[in-house]
Scaffold this motif. Sequence first.
Motif, PDB file in Angstrom:
ATOM      1  N   VAL A 176       0.869  -1.178   0.000  1.00  0.00           N
ATOM      2  CA  VAL A 176       0.000   0.000   0.000  1.00  0.00           C
ATOM      3  C   VAL A 176       0.904   1.225   0.000  1.00  0.00           C
ATOM      4  O   VAL A 176       1.609   1.494   0.978  1.00  0.00           O
ATOM      5  N   ASP A 177       0.892   1.953  -1.101  1.00  0.00           N
ATOM      6  CA  ASP A 177       1.815   3.071  -1.275  1.00  0.00           C
ATOM      7  C   ASP A 177       1.122   4.385  -0.952  1.00  0.00           C
ATOM      8  O   ASP A 177       0.380   4.921  -1.776  1.00  0.00           O
ATOM      9  N   ASN A 178       1.369   4.902   0.244  1.00  0.00           N
ATOM     10  CA  ASN A 178       0.846   6.209   0.632  1.00  0.00           C
ATOM     11  C   ASN A 178       1.912   7.284   0.632  1.00  0.00           C
ATOM     12  O   ASN A 178       1.628   8.442   0.949  1.00  0.00           O
TER      13      ASN A 178
ATOM     14  N   PRO B 120       8.898   3.118  -2.980  1.00  0.00           N
ATOM     15  CA  PRO B 120       8.783   1.690  -3.278  1.00  0.00           C
ATOM     16  C   PRO B 120       9.507   0.841  -2.244  1.00  0.00           C
ATOM     17  O   PRO B 120      10.375   1.321  -1.493  1.00  0.00           O
ATOM     18  N   LEU B 121       9.147  -0.436  -2.192  1.00  0.00           N
ATOM     19  CA  LEU B 121       9.895  -1.376  -1.368  1.00  0.00           C
ATOM     20  C   LEU B 121      11.352  -1.392  -1.821  1.00  0.00           C
ATOM     21  O   LEU B 121      11.655  -1.258  -3.008  1.00  0.00           O
ATOM     22  N   GLY B 122      12.242  -1.574  -0.888  1.00  0.00           N
ATOM     23  CA  GLY B 122      13.665  -1.588  -1.194  1.00  0.00           C
ATOM     24  C   GLY B 122      14.371  -0.273  -0.953  1.00  0.00           C
ATOM     25  O   GLY B 122      15.607  -0.237  -0.886  1.00  0.00           O
ATOM     26  N   GLU B 123      13.609   0.807  -0.823  1.00  0.00           N
ATOM     27  CA  GLU B 123      14.204   2.123  -0.550  1.00  0.00           C
ATOM     28  C   GLU B 123      14.660   2.203   0.905  1.00  0.00           C
ATOM     29  O   GLU B 123      14.105   1.541   1.800  1.00  0.00           O
ATOM     30  N   GLN B 124      15.634   3.042   1.166  1.00  0.00           N
ATOM     31  CA  GLN B 124      16.053   3.341   2.532  1.00  0.00           C
ATOM     32  C   GLN B 124      15.110   4.385   3.120  1.00  0.00           C
ATOM     33  O   GLN B 124      14.916   5.452   2.536  1.00  0.00           O
ATOM     34  N   VAL B 125      14.508   4.056   4.244  1.00  0.00           N
ATOM     35  CA  VAL B 125      13.541   4.952   4.876  1.00  0.00           C
ATOM     36  C   VAL B 125      13.878   5.116   6.357  1.00  0.00           C
ATOM     37  O   VAL B 125      14.647   4.339   6.930  1.00  0.00           O
TER      38      VAL B 125
END
Length: 310
Positions: free
Chosen positions: A248-250, A254-259
């Motif tokens: 679920v992209d709010n 994207p998945l895999g990014e550094q957050v």
Amino acid sequence: MTDMILHNFAISPFSEKIRLIFGFKQLNWKSVMVPIIMPKPDVTALTGGYRRTPLLQIGADIYCDTSLIAEVLEKRSPAPTLYPAAINGIARNLAQWADSTLFWTAIVYAFQPAAIPSLFGNISAEEMQAFSADRAAMRGNMPRTSLGEAKGQLSEYLRRLENMLSGDAPFLLGAQASIADFSVYQALWLIRIAPAINTIFDAYPKLLKWMDLVAAFGHHQSEVLSSADALDVARSAQSFDIDGRNFVDNHGIPLGEQVAIMPTDYALDPVVGELVIASENELAVRRQDARAGTVVVHFPRVGFQMKRAK
């Protein structure tokens, strides 16, 4: 099945919430006692910076915040349920109110001078000063409530809770216990165990009876584990809990990014890692630590915020 390890300390109300849920569900668990104030090097090794208590560790998966920990325990042991279908929505909303508004009102009332010996034992003035400084730093710029205001607000909340118990049902929302009961209980627990201040409950006999009923669930069976051994468990395990969720992209991330993920209210210590879960109700990052190895740190969506790591 992989052991459930609760990183907790004795007078942590949110830890008591989860300990009682273990009792409610009759689940065995292992207990790692963590320092009550910073520094917490072994906690930091597991979480990457998140410092609130408790944490639930299952192998290399680290779960933060009791709202998510309760969901994990429900998944591990669905019966008896914390979320009865007929009251699921209201139970979750009442729990959220108790974990925030009620908790912060009650904690001000609980930490008045008369109660300190019951809560902390023979704590020295220097140790109490260190605890107060640690919690002030943790709260940051959160609004402060005076003791007088807290007492007035708490009395009103107790009247409302007593009213919820005015019928024959034993629990707050009916015949079955729910997540709401454990969240409301934890917010009031420190007051109840401090004889110098717990007379505030005397005017609410149904609430007292309800508190005894929740306390009777107990903590079931636990085994003491050292924090060093818990780090060994994490280092020798692999995450089992990152698949099978919708993305679920709010945030446009994207998945895999550094957050960086951190709470929205207090203890704003960011946890940085690779985004591996962004579902309807959960966020998680994979991170590396020299002592804990590769771990996945899980957070609920509600009450937390995520940004790209700088």
